[in-house]
Design a protein around this motif. Structure first.
Motif: not given
Length: 415
Positions: A79-85
């Protein structure tokens, strides 16, 4: 339906469906839904190394609902943008019903993180919608009580906002009571918890005002306070609500629908709770001003009374009567004098007239030797004789002189 396929038996108590049939039908219905786009907030990520499937939980930020999600671990890694909680995302996938476990999950093949620009655009669209409905109308704002007995505070647990509000409020008015309701103020569970706390405080008749407080943060951190459900819940409250979210530049939608917007939590405490010292000073000042005004009014009225008492009509009420009495005496004297003079003049004139009358009267003429000759008329008054023709021979006459009268008869005429 072909001839080789027997007709399905209708469902009834005599012909119930087995579990496998129900599961197959549910799976078929869900499969017909096809691929869908879903938006939500990631609350849990379970991606173990070496596994071919990553498990996520996608939650609706407005209500307490979530959906299990599965995807490839590479989808998260690439993902180009980090997926976090806590990330707001848009997922594309297909719902799958696992008949063996009786569970539903979303198998996604594409994940897009919602950027700041998109979040701000959505907030702006919601702002326009709420404004068009009139929820920002100043006429809907409820006035705050002058001295609240009990304040409801919704904030994070052990937060700086809680310390600021409680310390400032109790310092300004020590007798104030604060009912603190802790709630998550960011993340996917923030909105449901805040809604529950807001509903509980609004239902408490002892709470006079509610403060919604949170410190500063990013746009994502303050996103729950621009949620549509929370904004409508604030408008529906019967208790006045103060929004103290972030710092001065921050402006979530809760600031616009609340009855009062405070720049910071400290500012909210100052605007809700009056300062006891300042109020006492104001009371003392007003008492001093009222006492001074009363004394000035009394002095002014005393001066007016003194001026009235110094007036001649009040200082010597009989002076005017005395002055009028003297004037009356003077007028009476003048009147008597004028009357006496008038009488004297009239008497003098009368005497002169009498003298002239006496001089010109018949008595004075008779006294000088003249006589009045009258003819005696039988049965009537004597008639004055003016010529010889009025007294033939033998006419009875009455001759009047100065000292009396005598009777005579005409013996003859002489010329």
């Amino acid at each position: 339906m072909t001839a080789a396929q027997p007709a399905a038996r209708p469902n009834s108590p005599e012909n119930p469906w087995p579990v496998r049939t129900v599961s197959q039908k549910v799976a078929g219905w869900i499969d017909r839904l096809g691929t869908i786009w879903v938006e939500g907030q990631v609350t849990q990520i379970n991606a173990r190394p070496g596994t071919r499937t990553a498990f996520l939980t996608l939650r609706d930020a407005s209500v307490d609902m979530s959906l299990p999600v599965t995807c490839s671990p590479q989808l998260l890694q690439n993902s180009p943008v980090p997926i976090t909680e806590g990330s707001r995302v848009i997922m594309f996938g297909k719902l799958t019903y696992w008949a063996g476990r009786g569970t539903l999950s979303l198998r996604v093949t594409e994940i897009r993180a919602v950027g700041i620009g998109e979040l701000l655009a959505r907030i702006e669209r919601l702002r326009s919608l709420l404004a068009a409905e009139g929820l920002f109308d100043p006429r809907l704002k409820r006035p705050l009580p002058f001295l609240p007995r009990r304040i409801g505070l919704i904030t994070g647990r052990a937060s700086a906002a809680e310390r600021d509000v409680v310390s400032v409020a109790q310092r300004r008015w020590p007798a104030v009571q604060i009912d603190v309701r802790h709630a998550t103020v960011q993340g996917p569970t923030a909105v449901p918890q805040i809604l529950d706390a807001l509903e509980a405080l609004d239902a408490d008749p002892a709470v006079d005002v509610i403060i919604l407080a949170r410190g500063g943060g990013s746009v994502e951190d303050l996103l729950p306070f621009s949620d549509e459900a929370l904004c409508r819940a604030i408008v529906a409250c019967t208790t006045p609500v103060v929004s103290a979210i972030g710092h001065e530049p921050d402006s979530p939608l809760s600031d616009h629908v609340a009855d009062l917007r405070a720049a910071t939590p400290t500012d909210a405490a100052k605007r809700v709770v009056p300062d006891a010292v300042a109020e006492q000073y104001l009371v003392d000042e007003l008492r001093a001003r009222s006492a001074s005004a009363l004394r000035s009014w009394v002095r002014r009225e005393e001066h007016v009374i003194a001026q009235l008492r110094d007036r001649p009509v009040l200082a010597d009420p009989f002076r005017a009567l005395d002055r009028r009495h003297e004037e009356i005496d003077r007028l009476r004297t003048a009147g008597r004098r004028d009357i006496a003079r008038t009488i004297a003049m009239a008497s003098s004139t009368l005497e002169h007239m009498c003298a002239r009358l006496s001089t010109l009267g018949p008595a004075a003429t008779l006294a000088r030797g003249y006589a009045v000759v009258q003819r005696v008329v039988p049965g009537g008054n004597p008639e004055v004789i003016r010529s010889l023709g009025e007294m033939p021979i033998g006419t009875q006459l009455r001759v009047r002189v100065a000292d009396g009268a005598a009777r005579a008869a005409v013996m003859g005429h002489e010329k």
